[in-house]
Design an enzyme around this catalytic site. Structure first.
Site, PDB file in Angstrom:
ATOM      1  N   HIS A  15      -8.038  -5.213  -0.422  1.00 38.32           N
ATOM      2  CA  HIS A  15      -6.789  -4.450  -0.371  1.00 38.32           C
ATOM      3  C   HIS A  15      -5.633  -5.206   0.283  1.00 38.32           C
ATOM      4  CE1 HIS A  15      -4.046  -1.159  -0.301  1.00 38.32           C
ATOM      5  NE2 HIS A  15      -4.057  -1.040   1.012  1.00 38.32           N
ATOM      6  N   ASP A  49      -9.843  -4.408  -5.007  1.00 43.45           N
ATOM      7  CA  ASP A  49      -9.248  -3.439  -4.087  1.00 43.45           C
ATOM      8  C   ASP A  49      -9.937  -2.095  -4.271  1.00 43.45           C
ATOM      9  OD1 ASP A  49      -7.669  -1.707  -2.601  1.00 43.45           O
ATOM     10  OD2 ASP A  49      -5.788  -2.648  -3.195  1.00 43.45           O
ATOM     11  N   SER A  52       0.826  -1.200   0.000  1.00 46.92           N
ATOM     12  CA  SER A  52       0.000   0.000   0.000  1.00 46.92           C
ATOM     13  C   SER A  52       0.869   1.262   0.000  1.00 46.92           C
ATOM     14  CB  SER A  52      -0.962  -0.045   1.196  1.00 46.92           C
ATOM     15  OG  SER A  52      -1.970   0.928   1.077  1.00 46.92           O
TER      16      SER A  52
END
Length: 271
Positions: free
Chosen positions: A239, A209, A104
């Site tokens: 995610h 996601d 991320s």
């Protein structure tokens, strides 16, 4: 799997806590970068999979995150985060091959780190990385920032992941900080205009996601990819792919990629 060791270093803006999972006979080192609002304590199972594959695993809680000092999730420049990350990497020097893994926001950090320190790395793994552009930056950096906390159902198809996230006191559960969003925007601009990542790279992303949609990341990856990119989309995954219902298979793909990169052979994953 050994227990994690916590050490400290003087970071750019205060004390930084470094997590290290030592290995009695490591074949390589993995540098691990966590995502926005969270901390590396959530990655013990990831470190365990990497450790079982021969890795010593090291990474910091970024400034303003987890056990490290700083106002919560306030990052005025990702140069500071990158400097702290490099200091953590250099805390115990090694001649071992080094693999960089980032998730991320940590994937954004990893991509920029790979541009700046390519000579130090053997391979790169980007999990659901914030690359190209990111809608919170576009919508909130100069606009009204909503107070709503993260919808934990977007993390994983496993509801227990969201429940643990919501109950974790080391995770930030408040709104974005405007300086942080602007700093992310500047870092993305630097990555978009920076050199291509020529080291073997695995980009892995959940097909569902909603926090870091795959489309903008795909465009960002296209701008910095080298010739040795493996891209894998996991249909239906949300995610946090390392916390997904098929996390064991995903982590097995990561370790297979790492082993192949260390050997200089194809990983055999979809490209």
């Amino acid at each position: 799997m050994t227990d994690v060791e916590l050490t400290h270093l003087a970071g750019t803006r205060g004390d930084v806590v470094v997590h290290r999972w030592p290995h009695p006979a490591p074949t390589h080192r993995v540098l691990l970068a966590h995502g926005y609002g969270e901390h590396l304590g959530r990655y013990h199972h990831v470190a365990a999979a990497l450790h079982a594959n021969g890795a010593e695993v090291v990474g910091p809680d970024h400034l303003g995150h987890g056990r490290s000092e700083g106002e919560r999730v306030l990052v005025e420049s990702y140069d500071d985060v990158l400097a702290d990350f490099h200091a953590a990497a250099q805390q115990t020097p090694t001649d071992l091959p080094v693999v960089l893994v980032g998730h991320s926001m940590g994937g954004m950090i990893a991509a920029r780190y790979a541009q700046l320190h390519a000579a130090d790395l053997t391979a790169v793994v980007l999990s659901g990385p914030v690359l190209g552009s990111w809608y919170p930056v576009e919508e909130f950096a100069d606009g009204e920032i909503p107070d709503e906390p993260l919808d934990v159902s977007t993390l994983s198809r496993d509801p227990a992941v969201g429940e643990r996230y919501a109950a974790d006191p080391l995770i930030w559960h408040g709104p974005f900080k405007r300086p942080t969003l602007r700093a992310i925007g500047r870092c993305l601009d630097e990555i978009n205009n920076g050199p291509r990542i020529t080291k073997p790279t695995l980009w892995a992303h959940g097909g569902d996601d909603q926090l870091v949609p795959i489309g903008p990341t795909r465009a960002g990856v296209a701008r910095i990819r080298g010739e040795n990119l493996t891209a894998v989309e996991y249909p239906g995954a949300r995610h946090e792919i390392f916390n997904e219902t098929n996390a064991d298979d995903i982590l097995a793909d990561v370790t297979r990629f790492v082993t192949s990169a260390l050997r200089g052979t194809p990983a055999g994953l979809p490209r």
